[in-house]
Write an enzyme that holds these catalytic residues in place. Structure first.
Site, PDB file in Angstrom:
ATOM      1  N   ARG A 275      24.427  70.628  52.089  1.00  0.00           N
ATOM      2  CA  ARG A 275      25.095  71.063  53.473  1.00  0.00           C
ATOM      3  C   ARG A 275      25.241  72.695  53.546  1.00  0.00           C
ATOM      4  O   ARG A 275      25.883  73.363  52.639  1.00  0.00           O
ATOM      5  CB  ARG A 275      26.347  70.492  53.643  1.00  0.00           C
ATOM      6  CG  ARG A 275      26.243  68.968  53.893  1.00  0.00           C
ATOM      7  CD  ARG A 275      27.434  68.332  53.575  1.00  0.00           C
ATOM      8  NE  ARG A 275      27.454  66.682  53.440  1.00  0.00           N
ATOM      9  CZ  ARG A 275      27.663  65.938  54.456  1.00  0.00           C
ATOM     10  NH1 ARG A 275      28.002  66.491  55.756  1.00  0.00           N
ATOM     11  NH2 ARG A 275      27.543  64.796  54.271  1.00  0.00           N
TER      12      ARG A 275
ATOM     13  N   LEU B 252      29.584  69.305  65.509  1.00  0.00           N
ATOM     14  CA  LEU B 252      29.709  67.727  66.159  1.00  0.00           C
ATOM     15  C   LEU B 252      31.037  67.706  66.660  1.00  0.00           C
ATOM     16  O   LEU B 252      31.251  66.555  67.495  1.00  0.00           O
ATOM     17  CB  LEU B 252      29.010  67.039  65.369  1.00  0.00           C
ATOM     18  CG  LEU B 252      27.803  66.883  64.986  1.00  0.00           C
ATOM     19  CD1 LEU B 252      27.289  65.697  63.926  1.00  0.00           C
ATOM     20  CD2 LEU B 252      26.694  66.980  66.207  1.00  0.00           C
TER      21      LEU B 252
ATOM     22  N   GLY C  20      30.524  64.512  61.296  1.00  0.00           N
ATOM     23  CA  GLY C  20      31.523  65.381  61.048  1.00  0.00           C
ATOM     24  C   GLY C  20      31.471  66.873  61.097  1.00  0.00           C
ATOM     25  O   GLY C  20      32.318  67.580  60.881  1.00  0.00           O
ATOM     26  N   GLN C  21      30.089  67.081  61.066  1.00  0.00           N
ATOM     27  CA  GLN C  21      29.722  68.659  61.232  1.00  0.00           C
ATOM     28  C   GLN C  21      30.496  69.351  62.123  1.00  0.00           C
ATOM     29  O   GLN C  21      31.049  68.966  63.389  1.00  0.00           O
ATOM     30  CB  GLN C  21      28.259  68.835  61.235  1.00  0.00           C
ATOM     31  CG  GLN C  21      27.365  68.394  60.341  1.00  0.00           C
ATOM     32  CD  GLN C  21      27.526  68.843  58.894  1.00  0.00           C
ATOM     33  OE1 GLN C  21      27.967  69.806  58.744  1.00  0.00           O
ATOM     34  NE2 GLN C  21      27.223  67.981  58.043  1.00  0.00           N
ATOM     35  N   LYS C  22      31.013  70.684  61.960  1.00  0.00           N
ATOM     36  CA  LYS C  22      31.868  71.480  62.828  1.00  0.00           C
ATOM     37  C   LYS C  22      31.139  71.400  64.340  1.00  0.00           C
ATOM     38  O   LYS C  22      31.920  71.061  65.154  1.00  0.00           O
ATOM     39  CB  LYS C  22      31.710  72.982  62.170  1.00  0.00           C
ATOM     40  CG  LYS C  22      33.003  73.718  62.488  1.00  0.00           C
ATOM     41  CD  LYS C  22      33.141  74.700  61.905  1.00  0.00           C
ATOM     42  CE  LYS C  22      34.590  75.194  61.418  1.00  0.00           C
ATOM     43  NZ  LYS C  22      34.481  75.988  60.438  1.00  0.00           N
TER      44      LYS C  22
END
Lengths: 346, 184
Positions: free
Chosen positions: A261, B73, B69-71
């Site tokens: 990530r 999204l 949960g990515q920022k």
């Protein structure tokens, strides 16, 4: 005259007949009334025997008040008690409050409006005093990394006792615990840094605020975090789970991992072995190539990490800022084969 | 009585629940979902978008929504709030660096009007990792004791080993069922 007398007789008979009928009617009415009264009595009895004791408002009021008194006692016990006791008491009180509210809800059917209002008012007051007690006994703490938390103490119990120096310098217990579980480098410039397999095996490795450094991590850590890395070359053995990259720029990275990530990273090359997927978010100028660093115990470390050496999805990068299907994201590229680095350490 | 009763009865007939699973990226939401469903968890990629699974459990039909949960999204989370019966908040117990982020996102969620009636289950995930914070520590860090708008519960679990996943979901089902399927 005969007719008259006959008429008279008839009317007398009639009168007698009438009187007789009236009496009978009266009798009937009385009987009927009696039956009715009996009926009412019977029904009343039936209703009384049918109605459950709980459905009586007196029952409700008395048990409601008893419960309420119980909770109030719990709350008053809280003052002066030590923390665990208070926590336990408050928990108990909260549970009882919920029960009481449910009891009230269930009883609404047979309560009068007034009674409901009174009970609700009492509940509200109780809730308020519960909150007050909680506030008093366990003051609401805004979480800051400076706060000395009970839980963090528990965590830091197992590792060696933290020095008083770090406590006074404002480093939190949580962070202390983190440091003891984690390993890595931070706030270093212009140096060559190395960690051996024993130092990082199955641990969380954290690299922060490094500038112009050469980092070599031989071994298989559990996770790897890179934060605020500028102009560095970072190579790491197989990471069992995820690698996080945040705020890196002008660097070269190389590692194997399950997931990657990447956030807020610019102009960085990543030599990657990833068994699931790599993602980028808020990145620009990131380029990828397959992982090609090697060191003597690499194969062993791959086995230790549980990563599949034959599955590498290095070129399947998801850009969370580029959701358009069909058109490739402008934020990342593949490093052309001719431009790829092949030798790392002279 | 009246409308509420009718609604309850309708729900009861379906015995269906909608669970929304949220949390920071890399918390393990998709892994929990897949593990719970008995699927392979070794090839999971970061979720770009969302996954939906309908599961039968204890006679209930569970619609589980797992949203990335990515920022980038997180602003879409609100699209999934409607008619949520239960909110599952997943925490990466080993991610100490972002606990504060985690607390902020959760407290923002709890202010959401459309999640007002939902039961909150906090999964302190990744308890199998050596560096994981205990569920008590997370309870403190996330200030869960200050929550008085939702029924909540924190459960330490590991999506990789499957430990405690059932316990958590069972608690949630019981709590939701007590609320929407109560016998009149």
């Amino acid at each position: 005259l005969r007719i008259v007398s006959e008429y008279k007789k008839k009317s007398e008979e009639n009168g007698f007949y009438d009187r007789n009928a009236a009496a009978k009617l009266h009798e009937r009415i009385e009987k009927r009334q009696q039956v009715l009264a009996e009926d009412v009595e019977r029904r009343k009895e039936a209703r009384q025997s049918q109605s459950v004791a709980e459905e009586k408002s007196e029952y409700f009021v008395s048990s409601f008040n008893a419960e309420r008194a119980g909770i109030q006692e719990l709350l008053s016990d809280c003052s002066g008690a030590d923390r665990p006791t208070v926590t336990q008491k408050l928990e108990e009180a909260t549970a009882k409050m919920t029960q009481l509210q449910k009891f009230l809800n269930d009883s609404m059917i047979f309560l009068s409006q007034y009674q409901i209002r009174v009970a609700q008012g009492a509940l509200q007051k109780l809730q308020a005093s519960l909150n007050e007690t909680r506030e008093e006994a366990l003051p609401k703490k805004k979480f800051t990394f400076r706060s000395r938390t009970k839980a963090a103490e528990k965590v830091s119990d197992s590792p060696p006792p933290p020095s008083s120096e770090t406590v006074s310098s404002g480093v939190t217990k949580v962070e202390e615990a983190a440091i003891s579980e984690q390993t890595g480098f931070s706030n270093i410039s212009n140096e060559s840094l190395t960690k051996t397999s024993e130092e990082i095996q199955s641990r969380d490795v954290l690299l922060t605020h490094l500038t112009n450094c050469k980092v070599r991590l031989y071994g298989s850590p559990s996770t790897l975090h890179l934060k605020h890395i500028t102009a560095c070359e970072v190579l790491c053995g197989p990471v069992a789970t995820s690698v996080f990259v945040d705020h890196c720029s002008n660097s070269v990275l190389g590692f194997a991992c399950q997931q990657l990530r990447t956030h807020n990273t610019t102009d960085t090359q990543v030599y990657l072995h990833v068994t699931s997927r790599a993602i980028i978010e808020d990145c620009r100028g990131v380029s990828f190539a397959p992982f090609c660093w090697s060191y003597p115990t690499l194969d062993q470390d791959f086995t230790a990490s549980g990563l599949d050496q034959d599955r590498n999805n290095w070129s399947q990068v998801d850009d969370f800022n580029w959701l358009a299907a069909g058109t490739p994201s402008p934020n990342w590229t593949v490093i052309p084969e001719a431009d790829r680095k092949t030798t790392w350490d002279p | 009585m009246g409308l509420l009763t009718i609604l309850k009865k309708m729900k009861q007939k379906e015995r269906e629940m909608r669970l929304l699973m949220l949390g920071l990226d890399n918390a393990g939401k998709t892994t929990i979902l897949k593990k719970f469903n008995g699927e392979d968890v070794s090839t999971i990629s970061p979720t770009l978008g969302f996954n939906i699974k309908t599961l039968e459990h204890r006679g209930f039909k569970l619609n589980i929504w797992d949203v990335g949960g990515q920022k980038s999204l997180r602003s879409y989370w609100r699209n999934y709030f409607e008619s949520t019966d239960g909110l599952v908040w997943v925490v990466d117990s080993a991610d100490r660096l972002r606990m504060e982020d985690c607390r902020q996102e959760l407290s923002a969620l709890l202010l959401e009007e459309r999640l007002a009636g939902a039961t909150l289950l906090v999964f302190a995930n990744k308890q199998d990792l050596p560096g994981a914070l205990t569920k008590e520590a997370i309870r403190e860090v996330l200030a869960l004791d200050d929550i008085n708008t939702h029924h909540w519960c924190i459960i330490g679990c590991s999506a990789v080993t499957g430990e405690n996943l059932l316990a958590g979901v069972d608690w949630m089902l019981d709590d939701i069922a007590a609320r929407i399927f109560t016998a009149e």
